[in-house]
Design a protein around this motif. Structure first.
Motif, mmCIF file in Angstrom:
data_model
loop_
_atom_site.group_PDB
_atom_site.id
_atom_site.type_symbol
_atom_site.label_atom_id
_atom_site.label_comp_id
_atom_site.label_asym_id
_atom_site.label_seq_id
_atom_site.Cartn_x
_atom_site.Cartn_y
_atom_site.Cartn_z
ATOM 1 N N ARG A 11 -12.047 16.256 1.535
ATOM 2 C CA ARG A 11 -11.565 17.167 2.725
ATOM 3 C C ARG A 11 -12.337 16.497 3.877
ATOM 4 N NH1 ARG A 11 -11.658 22.303 -0.868
ATOM 5 N NH2 ARG A 11 -9.443 22.251 -1.612
ATOM 6 N N GLY A 12 -13.435 16.384 3.809
ATOM 7 C CA GLY A 12 -14.302 15.713 5.003
ATOM 8 C C GLY A 12 -13.620 14.268 5.467
ATOM 9 N N LEU A 13 -13.480 13.302 4.622
ATOM 10 C CA LEU A 13 -12.884 12.220 4.826
ATOM 11 C C LEU A 13 -11.454 12.370 5.241
ATOM 12 C CD1 LEU A 13 -13.641 9.152 4.872
ATOM 13 C CD2 LEU A 13 -12.837 9.119 2.410
ATOM 14 N N MET A 14 -10.760 13.029 4.745
ATOM 15 C CA MET A 14 -9.269 13.399 5.021
ATOM 16 C C MET A 14 -9.465 13.816 6.628
ATOM 17 S SD MET A 14 -8.134 15.764 1.776
ATOM 18 C CE MET A 14 -6.721 16.360 2.363
ATOM 19 N N ALA A 15 -10.291 14.742 7.175
ATOM 20 C CA ALA A 15 -10.342 15.295 8.247
ATOM 21 C C ALA A 15 -10.465 13.838 9.327
ATOM 22 C CB ALA A 15 -11.408 16.479 8.472
ATOM 23 N N GLU A 16 -11.275 13.087 8.859
ATOM 24 C CA GLU A 16 -11.875 11.928 9.740
ATOM 25 C C GLU A 16 -10.479 11.167 9.841
ATOM 26 O OE1 GLU A 16 -14.986 9.592 8.115
ATOM 27 O OE2 GLU A 16 -16.195 11.387 8.001
ATOM 28 N N ALA A 103 6.119 21.861 8.756
ATOM 29 C CA ALA A 103 6.545 20.429 9.319
ATOM 30 C C ALA A 103 5.252 20.016 10.185
ATOM 31 C CB ALA A 103 7.722 20.724 10.347
ATOM 32 N N GLY A 104 5.247 18.490 10.418
ATOM 33 C CA GLY A 104 3.945 17.936 10.987
ATOM 34 C C GLY A 104 2.678 17.770 10.229
ATOM 35 N N THR A 105 2.904 18.240 8.784
ATOM 36 C CA THR A 105 1.807 17.893 7.818
ATOM 37 C C THR A 105 1.688 16.335 7.670
ATOM 38 O OG1 THR A 105 1.901 20.054 6.819
ATOM 39 C CG2 THR A 105 0.877 18.448 5.417
ATOM 40 N N ARG A 106 0.470 15.737 7.447
ATOM 41 C CA ARG A 106 0.219 14.417 7.100
ATOM 42 C C ARG A 106 -0.265 14.194 5.750
ATOM 43 N NH1 ARG A 106 -0.093 10.524 10.764
ATOM 44 N NH2 ARG A 106 -2.248 9.937 9.785
ATOM 45 N N VAL A 107 0.404 13.758 4.779
ATOM 46 C CA VAL A 107 0.044 13.503 3.582
ATOM 47 C C VAL A 107 -0.204 12.001 3.099
ATOM 48 C CG1 VAL A 107 0.912 13.950 1.183
ATOM 49 C CG2 VAL A 107 1.876 15.222 2.913
ATOM 50 N N ALA A 108 -1.492 11.823 2.757
ATOM 51 C CA ALA A 108 -2.052 10.515 2.390
ATOM 52 C C ALA A 108 -1.778 10.210 0.919
ATOM 53 C CB ALA A 108 -3.582 10.478 2.541
ATOM 54 N N VAL A 109 -1.275 9.064 0.784
ATOM 55 C CA VAL A 109 -0.796 8.405 -0.516
ATOM 56 C C VAL A 109 -1.191 6.849 -0.689
ATOM 57 C CG1 VAL A 109 1.465 8.093 0.193
ATOM 58 C CG2 VAL A 109 0.781 8.189 -2.222
ATOM 59 N N ASP A 110 -1.752 6.703 -1.722
ATOM 60 C CA ASP A 110 -2.252 5.101 -2.109
ATOM 61 C C ASP A 110 -0.972 4.700 -2.745
ATOM 62 O OD1 ASP A 110 -3.105 2.817 -2.863
ATOM 63 O OD2 ASP A 110 -5.125 3.447 -3.417
ATOM 64 N N PRO A 111 -0.413 3.855 -2.184
ATOM 65 C CA PRO A 111 1.212 3.189 -2.533
ATOM 66 C C PRO A 111 0.608 2.394 -3.465
ATOM 67 C CG PRO A 111 0.490 2.125 -0.432
ATOM 68 C CD PRO A 111 -0.325 3.215 -0.571
ATOM 69 N N ARG A 112 -0.553 1.814 -4.052
ATOM 70 C CA ARG A 112 -0.701 1.044 -5.146
ATOM 71 C C ARG A 112 -0.774 1.952 -6.474
ATOM 72 N NH1 ARG A 112 -6.541 -0.819 -4.149
ATOM 73 N NH2 ARG A 112 -6.841 1.206 -3.869
ATOM 74 N N LEU A 113 -0.848 3.283 -6.296
ATOM 75 C CA LEU A 113 -0.864 4.180 -7.452
ATOM 76 C C LEU A 113 0.326 4.742 -7.949
ATOM 77 C CD1 LEU A 113 -4.301 5.709 -6.815
ATOM 78 C CD2 LEU A 113 -4.022 3.375 -7.552
ATOM 79 N N LEU A 140 -9.275 6.998 -0.734
ATOM 80 C CA LEU A 140 -10.219 7.956 -0.326
ATOM 81 C C LEU A 140 -11.153 8.302 -1.386
ATOM 82 C CD1 LEU A 140 -8.037 8.174 1.798
ATOM 83 C CD2 LEU A 140 -8.575 10.796 2.260
ATOM 84 N N VAL A 141 -10.977 8.332 -2.463
ATOM 85 C CA VAL A 141 -11.589 8.824 -3.949
ATOM 86 C C VAL A 141 -12.591 7.936 -3.877
ATOM 87 C CG1 VAL A 141 -11.587 9.327 -6.120
ATOM 88 C CG2 VAL A 141 -9.684 10.099 -4.860
ATOM 89 N N ASP A 142 -12.100 6.531 -3.832
ATOM 90 C CA ASP A 142 -13.270 5.269 -4.076
ATOM 91 C C ASP A 142 -14.296 5.624 -3.080
ATOM 92 O OD1 ASP A 142 -11.376 4.908 -5.839
ATOM 93 O OD2 ASP A 142 -10.633 2.940 -4.987
#
Length: 592
Positions: A11-16, A103-113, A140-142
């Motif tokens: 969550r800390g890295l997500m916020a960054e 609306a406006g939520t930003r969702v991170a995803v690794d497209p390699r997975l 982010l997990v890595d």
């Protein structure tokens, strides 16, 4: 680091990075079912060890999505104070996100997975809700997984043509001709088992699945560019594959794919990851969406592969019978072992067999009520000891140079009682009905699935998994495109395909039953007005007669069971002596 601390770090890295949500699938960059230890990202964040699932981390909560196989297991492994539980199919993660987030939520995803089909669906579904899908290959997990294991890198095994039945050059040129027919210049061969089959190589880096972790570009002239870690390239690779196979470092693939402007590249939106296909598009290539052209040729085994599979199953049957003889002797002596000891004993008996390379999956060694979890793994908990008057379900398999095996037997422990015998017999009746099926060209596994479920359905029961999956030859124990399932499959069953026949029944907190053999699709001898296909059995291990309620069996079903046991006895008696031979004789005695 505790799970709570791991979530806090994420969550800390997500916020960054200004992300409101993070999607973590149970997948790695190769989208394989079996994942190397260093890529078990979902396990790291949640503690869940199942083979399928997804986690969504939000700023104030987290949710885990699993299918029906894991609804019990997820509650045992994943803390409810940190995660909400959801059903992967009944509450699809993307729909859940779209309905629960503003609306406006930003969702991170690794497209390699993720595959491209999922990625496009996510863009559409979330976009309609005003939610942004943010691709980020800087996983982010890595960054948060500080003690992440190093990748395992070992040279691959070169598979001789005496096992493959066809040279790599022949396979590549045969499939290259199909690309010409599709007006494609090349095909992205992404799945590691497809690459391994195409090149007649096998890897050593992924547990239970002997695939070369790599991807490739196959050209219409049959030549191929392979992208693989140099440490995985064995000595003699060039002469084994041929001069028209060009080997590149794995990290050169991204640049290579962006330099194919103007080319028409066939790519599978289901088996290839989104990132590779997005790179092709960015570089100006035209995507030709189609199924991986290797899938169907790989699924239809040639006579050499079928002969190898039969030989592997005979050796495997000897090992399994040796185990069952030992288990019966231990029970008679009053010794009740735990699930881990039993699994280790079975592995040891397989390990002594010729051409054995390891297990084809983690053995499901499930005592009593644990068998109600159809994908139970004793390594994830304290292994249970065999209970009195119940059943032991053991689902296991081996990887051999000439074949892959997968067998489930349900074994009586003491007197299981009339209820368990009744349910076991219903399951076996379904197994017999599917085994006896005759079907015309064009029939899919979905058309046949009801045959295995009909007797359970007639009494108000069912099971929450497919009835049959494809199986490779010294490759994946779960192979597509063939399957037998309620879920629709548009792929007709064809001669040479290997599938499992494994109906089951699971009563939560009480017991589980499964009867599994592997079979191959064959042409039924004629003459027939309509040519027919059927199944020919590969697995040769008796079913436990102590679990039968013979009064539920028809004369034809009894005849089937007697014929099957006669085949088992005729094949294996010359290979078993002493107590094992005597046990086999008793276990295969006719009912009629």
């Amino acid at each position: 680091m505790k799970l709570e601390s791991r979530l806090q770090a994420l969550r800390g890295l997500m916020a960054e990075r200004n992300y409101d949500a993070l999607i973590i699938p149970r997948a790695d960059e190769h989208l394989g079912e079996y994942i190397p230890e260093h890529n078990e990202r979902l396990r790291w964040v949640s503690g869940f060890t199942g083979s399928a699932g997804m986690v969504i981390v939000l700023s104030g909560q987290a949710a885990i999505f699993v299918d029906g196989r894991y609804t019990v297991q997820v509650r045992q492994q994943v803390p409810s104070d940190l995660f909400q539980y959801h059903h992967l199919r009944d509450e699809p993660p993307l729909e859940w996100l779209a309905q629960s987030q503003a609306a406006g939520t930003r969702v991170a995803v690794d497209p390699r997975l993720h595959n491209l089909q999922w990625y496009r669906q996510a863009q559409t579904l979330l976009g309609a809700a005003g939610i942004s899908l943010c691709p980020d290959t800087d996983n982010l997990v890595d960054h948060c997984w500080l003690d992440r294991p190093a990748p395992k890198v070992e040279p691959a095994l070169l598979l001789d043509e005496s096992y493959s039945g066809e040279s790599s050059s022949s396979k590549r040129h045969r499939i290259g001709e199909t690309l010409v027919q599709s007006a494609a210049d090349a095909a992205l061969i992404f799945a590691p088992d497809s690459v391994s089959w195409l090149l007649n190589v096998r890897g050593r880096d992924v547990p239970c699945m002997p695939v070369l972790q790599s991807r490739a570009l196959l050209w219409s002239d049959g030549s191929l560019d392979l992208f693989v870690h140099p440490g995985r390239v064995p000595e003699g690779m060039n002469s084994h594959c041929g001069a028209d196979v060009r080997v590149h470092p794995a990290d050169a693939a991204d640049t290579f794919l962006t330099e194919l402007g103007g080319k028409r590249v066939l790519a599978d939106p289901v088996t290839a990851n989104a990132w590779s296909q997005l790179l092709l598009e960015q570089g100006g290539a035209s995507l030709v969406p189609a199924a991986d052209p290797v899938l169907l040729p790989k699924a239809c085994k040639n006579p050499v592969e079928i002969a190898g599979a039969r030989a592997a199953h005979i050796r495997d049957a000897v090992a399994v019978i040796n185990f069952l003889v030992w288990l019966d002797a231990e029970q008679s002596a009053g010794r009740r072992h735990d699930e881990a000891t039993l699994a280790d004993q079975l592995l040891a008996m397989r390990s002594s067999g010729r051409h054995f390379q390891g297990g084809s999956f983690d053995t499901i060694s499930a005592a009593g009520s644990n068998a109600a979890m159809c994908h139970y793994n004793h390594n994830n908990t304290v292994p249970a000891t065999l209970p009195d008057n119940s059943v032991y379900l053991v689902d296991s398999g081996g990887q051999y140079i000439d074949g892959t095996t997968d067998i489930t037997r349900t074994v009586a422990i003491g007197d299981p009682g009339a209820d368990i015998r009744h349910m076991f017999t219903l399951v076996l009746k379904g197994h017999i009905a599917l085994d006896q099926a005759r079907f015309p060209k064009g029939t899919t596994g979905t058309h046949l699935d009801v045959l295995a479920r009909q007797f359970l359905w007639s009494e108000g029961f069912d099971y929450d998994h497919g009835t049959g999956h494809g199986v490779g030859v010294f490759l994946s124990v779960h192979e597509g495109p063939q399957s037998i399932s309620k879920a629709w499959s548009g792929v007709p069953l064809q001669p040479g395909m290997i599938l499992s026949n494994e109906p089951g029944y699971y009563r939560d907190g009480a017991f589980g039953i499964r009867c599994e053999n592997l079979v191959t699709v064959v042409e039924v001898p004629g003459p027939l007005e309509t040519p027919m296909y059927g199944f020919d059995v590969l697995t040769l291990v008796p079913f436990d007669r102590r679990l039968l309620d013979v009064s539920l069996l028809t004369a034809d079903e009894i005849r089937w069971l007697d014929d099957y046991h006669r085949l088992v006895a005729d094949t294996l008696t010359p290979l078993l002596e002493g107590p094992e031979g005597a046990w086999l004789e008793r276990a295969t005695q006719p009912l009629a």
